[in-house]
Enzyme design. Structure first.
Site, PDB file in Angstrom:
ATOM      1  CB  CYS A   2      -0.907   0.016   1.220  1.00 48.30           C
ATOM      2  SG  CYS A   2      -1.897  -1.473   1.428  1.00 48.30           S
ATOM      3  NE  ARG A  27       4.674   1.534  -1.146  1.00 49.83           N
ATOM      4  CZ  ARG A  27       5.479   1.750  -0.120  1.00 49.83           C
ATOM      5  NH1 ARG A  27       6.626   2.364  -0.310  1.00 49.83           N
ATOM      6  NH2 ARG A  27       5.164   1.380   1.086  1.00 49.83           N
ATOM      7  CD1 TRP A  74      -1.113  -6.310  -3.164  1.00 45.33           C
ATOM      8  CD2 TRP A  74      -0.896  -6.954  -1.038  1.00 45.33           C
ATOM      9  NE1 TRP A  74      -0.734  -7.632  -3.165  1.00 45.33           N
ATOM     10  CE2 TRP A  74      -0.600  -8.052  -1.876  1.00 45.33           C
ATOM     11  CE3 TRP A  74      -0.828  -7.114   0.343  1.00 45.33           C
ATOM     12  CZ2 TRP A  74      -0.236  -9.291  -1.369  1.00 45.33           C
ATOM     13  CZ3 TRP A  74      -0.472  -8.361   0.851  1.00 45.33           C
ATOM     14  CH2 TRP A  74      -0.175  -9.433  -0.008  1.00 45.33           C
ATOM     15  CG  ASN A  99       0.270   2.206   3.649  1.00 46.68           C
ATOM     16  OD1 ASN A  99      -0.761   2.263   3.001  1.00 46.68           O
ATOM     17  ND2 ASN A  99       1.411   2.729   3.219  1.00 46.68           N
ATOM     18  N   GLY A 100      -0.827  -0.982   6.671  1.00 50.50           N
ATOM     19  CA  GLY A 100      -0.568  -1.818   7.832  1.00 50.50           C
ATOM     20  C   GLY A 100      -1.747  -2.693   8.185  1.00 50.50           C
ATOM     21  CD  GLU A 478      15.378 -14.895  -7.492  1.00 50.66           C
ATOM     22  OE1 GLU A 478      15.050 -13.841  -8.080  1.00 50.66           O
ATOM     23  OE2 GLU A 478      14.899 -15.227  -6.391  1.00 50.66           O
ATOM     24  CE  LYS A 482      12.958 -12.525  -9.724  1.00 48.07           C
ATOM     25  NZ  LYS A 482      12.460 -12.961  -8.420  1.00 48.07           N
ATOM     26  CD  GLU A 485       8.486 -13.251  -7.778  1.00 52.12           C
ATOM     27  OE1 GLU A 485       8.335 -12.429  -6.857  1.00 52.12           O
ATOM     28  OE2 GLU A 485       9.515 -13.293  -8.472  1.00 52.12           O
ATOM     29  CG  HIS A 501      16.500 -38.777  -2.097  1.00 53.24           C
ATOM     30  ND1 HIS A 501      16.709 -39.972  -1.454  1.00 53.24           N
ATOM     31  CD2 HIS A 501      17.718 -38.339  -2.495  1.00 53.24           C
ATOM     32  CE1 HIS A 501      18.004 -40.236  -1.438  1.00 53.24           C
ATOM     33  NE2 HIS A 501      18.644 -39.264  -2.066  1.00 53.24           N
ATOM     34  CE  LYS A 600      10.579  -4.126  -6.285  1.00 53.73           C
ATOM     35  NZ  LYS A 600      11.250  -5.250  -6.941  1.00 53.73           N
TER      36      LYS A 600
END
Length: 605
Positions: A2, A27, A74, A99-100, A478, A482, A485, A501, A600
Site C-alpha cells: 500500500c 509497490r 493491496w 497502511n498496515g 530463484e 521468478k 511469480e 528422493h 513490491k
C-alpha cells in the site's frame, strides 16, 4: 504494498496526489483512491483499476481541493473492491488512508457499532476512521494522538477533517512514513519516491511519531506526545527510474540495467577492507564467531548463496533464516553472531521485526545490505552496505538480487581478510573478477534470442522443475520463483541430488526441467542427475558454460554462457533464468510488472 500520499497547499493538490500514486505503483496494488476538501465537503473517487483510470474519473468529476489524501491498496482485510478501497470516510467528516494491519480491529469494530457507526467495508482501516470521528474533540492533531493509543498492530495513517481546512495529520507505528517540506505547502507519503519532482526536503518520521501538516508549518510529537525535532534531509529521488524508455516492461528494463547496477554497486571499491561496511566494522568482524542471515523471498535466496561463499572462503559458520519464521521460534542467541539482514527496500516488515528481535535477544552486531540508504533497516543496524541498483519498479526482483549478491561477496572477502584468510594475490584476483562482472553480464544478456525460443515452449506448460547443485541450488530456487511469480506456472526447485528422493516421480515428457550446469567441481554429479531425467523422458533445458561439454540432443536443449565464472557464477547464471521467466510471461500475456496478488514492498506481516 500500500502507498500513501497527502498534501496541504495553496493550490489544487489533486495533480500532486495522483502523480504520487503513479510513482508508488511499483509497490503493487489492487485498488486506489483520492479524497479532497472541496467546497466545504469531503469528496472522493475510488477505483479497482489502475491509477490512470482514477485520473480519468477525477477529471470527469472535476475533483479539486487544497487539502487531500490518496492511496494505493493491496488487499488484506476485504476483497479488492471499490467499497474497500481507501480513502475511508466517517460520517462525511473524517477522511483517512492507512497502511498496515490493525490487530484489535474486531474489538474496536464491535465497540463502534455499539456507538451507532455503520460499516460499509470489510477493512480494518474503516475502524480507524470511525474511531477518530468518535473521539474527535475539535482538534484533529490532539484526537489522532489519542486515537492511535487505542490501536494494536502496524500502521501508517493520514487523515483530514472537513471542519479543519488546510490540515492533514499523519502517524506511524511499524509502517514507513515520510514528511515532505515545501514553501507554503507540506506533504506526507510512504516514501520519497512519491514526492519526486515536488520536493526533495524529506523528514523520516520515527516509530510512534504523529505529525500535524499545515500550510506554513508542521509539528511533530513522539510516541510519548512530546515535541520532537527530526532532521530535514535533501533526498534526490530518481524520477528517471520510473520511465520505461525503449523497453516494453520495467522488468525487462531492470534485467538489462544489471551491468550498470553492478558497476555502480562496486564503484569506489579499490580494495577489500571491513570499513566498506561502516566505521567500526573491523572490530566487529574480529569479534564474531558466526553469521546469521535474515531475509525473505528473493533476498533469502541471496543469503543462501552467501552461506556457500562465507563458509568456504571466510570459514565462518552461517545460518540463513526466513525472517518471518525466525522471531516466532525459540532460538539460541549468541552475542558473538553477526546478524545480517538483506532487503531491497529496507522496510520489509518481517525482516525489520526479525532484526529487532535479534537485537532484543542480545545480538548487537548487526549489518544490513539494502538498496535504500535512508530506510528503517539501515537506521536500525550498526553497519550497512548500500547497493546501488536504483529504483526497482517491477514486482519480481532482478537487479536488486544481483547487486545483493555482489555486496555479499564483498562481505565474504572482508570477513576472510579480517581472519587472515585472504592473501594479496587472492584479493587482487577476486577484485579483477568482480570488475569483469558488468562486461560478463552484457555477454549473458546477448543470449536473449535463444532464450525467447525456449520461452515459446514453456508458455504452453503448467509445471516446471529447476535443478542446481552447490552454489547454484539457491539460483535454481530463484529461477523457479521468478517463473511462478510472473507466469503463474507452477515451478519447484531442488538440489539435483534430491531428484531421486521423490521429485523424479513428477518427470514426464510434459515436464520441462531447467538445469544450471556450470563447469565446476560438481558437474559430473550433475550430469548423472540429468541422465536420470532423460531416462524418464523428461525435457532438459540446460544453462551450461564454457568447458562443460554438454551438447544439445533429443530431449536435451543447451544454452551455453560465454565463460565459466567460478565463484561469481551465480550472479551470471541467474540472468538467463530472469529472461526465461520474462519472455514466458510475455508469451502467456500476463501482467509482467504487476503480477496478481503480489506487492513490491511488503510492509505488513
Amino acid at each position: 504494498m500500500c502507498g500513501i500520499v497527502g498534501a496541504v497547499a495553496q493550490k489544487d493538490v489533486t495533480p500532486i496526489l495522483l502523480e504520487g500514486l503513479k510513482r508508488l505503483e511499483y509497490r503493487g496494488y489492487d485498488s486506489c483512491g483520492v479524497a479532497v476538501h472541496m467546497d466545504g465537503k469531503l469528496q472522493r473517487s475510488r477505483s479497482t483499476s489502475r491509477v490512470a483510470e482514477l485520473q480519468k474519473q477525477v477529471a470527469e468529476t472535476h475533483l479539486a481541493g487544497f487539502t487531500g489524501i490518496a492511496h494505493t491498496r493491496w488487499a488484506t482485510h476485504g476483497a479488492p473492491a471499490t467499497h474497500n478501497a481507501h480513502p475511508h470516510f466517517s460520517r462525511d467528516r473524517i477522511a483517512l488512508v492507512h497502511n498496515g494491519i490493525i490487530e484489535n480491529y474486531e474489538e474496536l469494530r464491535t465497540e463502534l457499532q455499539g456507538a451507532g457507526y455503520v460499516f460499509e467495508s470489510q477493512t480494518d482501516t474503516e475502524v480507524i476512521a470511525h474511531l477518530v470521528d468518535h473521539m474527535y474533540t475539535g482538534d484533529l492533531f490532539d484526537t489522532v494522538q489519542q486515537a492511535v493509543r487505542r490501536l494494536t498492530g502496524a500502521y501508517a495513517i493520514a487523515v483530514f477533517c472537513v471542519d479543519e481546512p488546510h490540515r492533514v495529520v499523519a502517524a506511524r507505528q511499524g509502517s514507513p512514513l515520510i514528511l515532505g517540506v515545501g514553501e507554503g505547502q507540506n506533504f506526507v507519503a510512504s516514501d520519497a519516491m512519491a514526492l519526486a519532482g515536488t520536493t526533495d526536503q524529506i523528514v523520516y518520521l520515527e516509530e510512534g511519531d504523529v505529525v500535524d501538516l499545515q500550510l506554513q508549518r508542521y509539528w511533530i510529537v513522539d510516541v510519548n506526545g512530546k515535541p520532537a525535532e527530526r532532521e530535514v534531509k535533501t533526498v534526490h529521488a530518481f524520477t528517471s527510474a520510473v520511465e520505461l524508455g525503449p523497453y516494453q516492461h520495467f522488468m525487462q528494463k531492470e534485467i538489462f540495467e544489471q551491468p550498470r547496477a553492478i558497476a555502480d554497486t562496486l564503484e569506489g571499491v579499490d580494495g577489500i577492507m571491513p570499513e566498506l561496511f561502516g566505521d567500526g566494522a573491523h572490530k566487529i568482524f574480529k569479534d564474531i564467531d558466526s553469521v546469521l542471515i535474515l531475509a525473505c523471498g528473493t533476498s533469502y535466496y541471496s543469503g543462501l548463496t552467501a552461506r556457500y561463499w562465507i563458509e568456504s572462503i571466510a570459514r565462518i559458520p552461517v545460518n540463513v533464516e526466513i525472517a518471518s519464521e525466525y522471531r516466532y521460534r525459540d532460538s539460541v542467541a549468541n552475542p558473538k553472531t553477526l546478524v545480517v539482514t538483506i532487503s531491497q527496500s529496507g522496510e520489509t516488515a518481517d525482516t525489520l521485526a526479525a532484526l529487532k528481535h535479534a537485537r532484543a535477544q542480545g545480538m548487537g552486531h548487526t549489518l544490513t545490505i539494502c538498496n535504500v540508504a535512508t530506510s528503517a533497516m539501515v537506521r536500525e543496524s550498526e553497519l550497512a552496505y548500500i547497493t546501488r541498483a536504483g529504483v526497482e519498479v517491477g514486482v519480481a526482483s532482478t537487479k536488486a538480487f544481483t547487486t545483493q549478491l555482489a555486496a555479499l561477496f564483498l562481505l565474504t572477502l572482508a570477513l576472510a581478510q579480517t581472519r587472515g584468510l585472504l592473501s594479496d594475490e587472492q584479493e587482487a584476483a577476486h577484485l579483477k573478477a568482480m570488475r569483469h562482472l558488468p562486461a560478463a553480464l552484457q555477454s549473458v544478456l546477448a543470449l536473449e534470442p535463444s532464450i525467447v525460443a525456449w520461452a515459446e515452449a514453456f508458455a504452453r506448460k503448467e509445471n516446471a522443475l529447476f535443478l542446481g547443485r552447490g552454489l547454484h541450488y539457491p539460483i535454481a530456487l530463484e529461477g523457479a520463483l521468478k517463473l511462478k511469480e510472473i507466469t503463474y506456472i507452477h515451478a519447484e526447485a531442488y538440489a539435483a541430488g534430491e531428484l531421486k528422493h521423490g521429485p523424479l516421480a513428477l518427470v514426464t515428457e510434459e515436464m520441462p526441467v531447467v538445469t544450471i550446469a556450470p563447469n565446476d567441481a560438481l558437474i559430473e554429479k550433475l550430469k548423472s542427475n540429468m541422465q536420470e531425467v532423460r531416462a524418464r523422458g523428461g525435457q532438459l533445458y540446460v544453462f551450461a558454460d564454457a568447458g562443460s561439454s554438454i551438447v544439445s540432443s533429443e530431449g536435451l536443449h543447451v544454452i551455453r554462457l560465454p565463460e565459466h565464472y567460478g565463484l561469481l557464477s551465480p550472479i551470471l547464471h541467474v540472468v538467463p533464468l530472469q529472461l526465461l521467466a520474462y519472455h514466458t510471461a510475455l508469451a502467456r500475456g500476463t501482467d509482467v510488472d504487476k503480477p496478481r496478488n503480489l506487492a513490491k514492498s511488503v510492509t505488513v506481516e
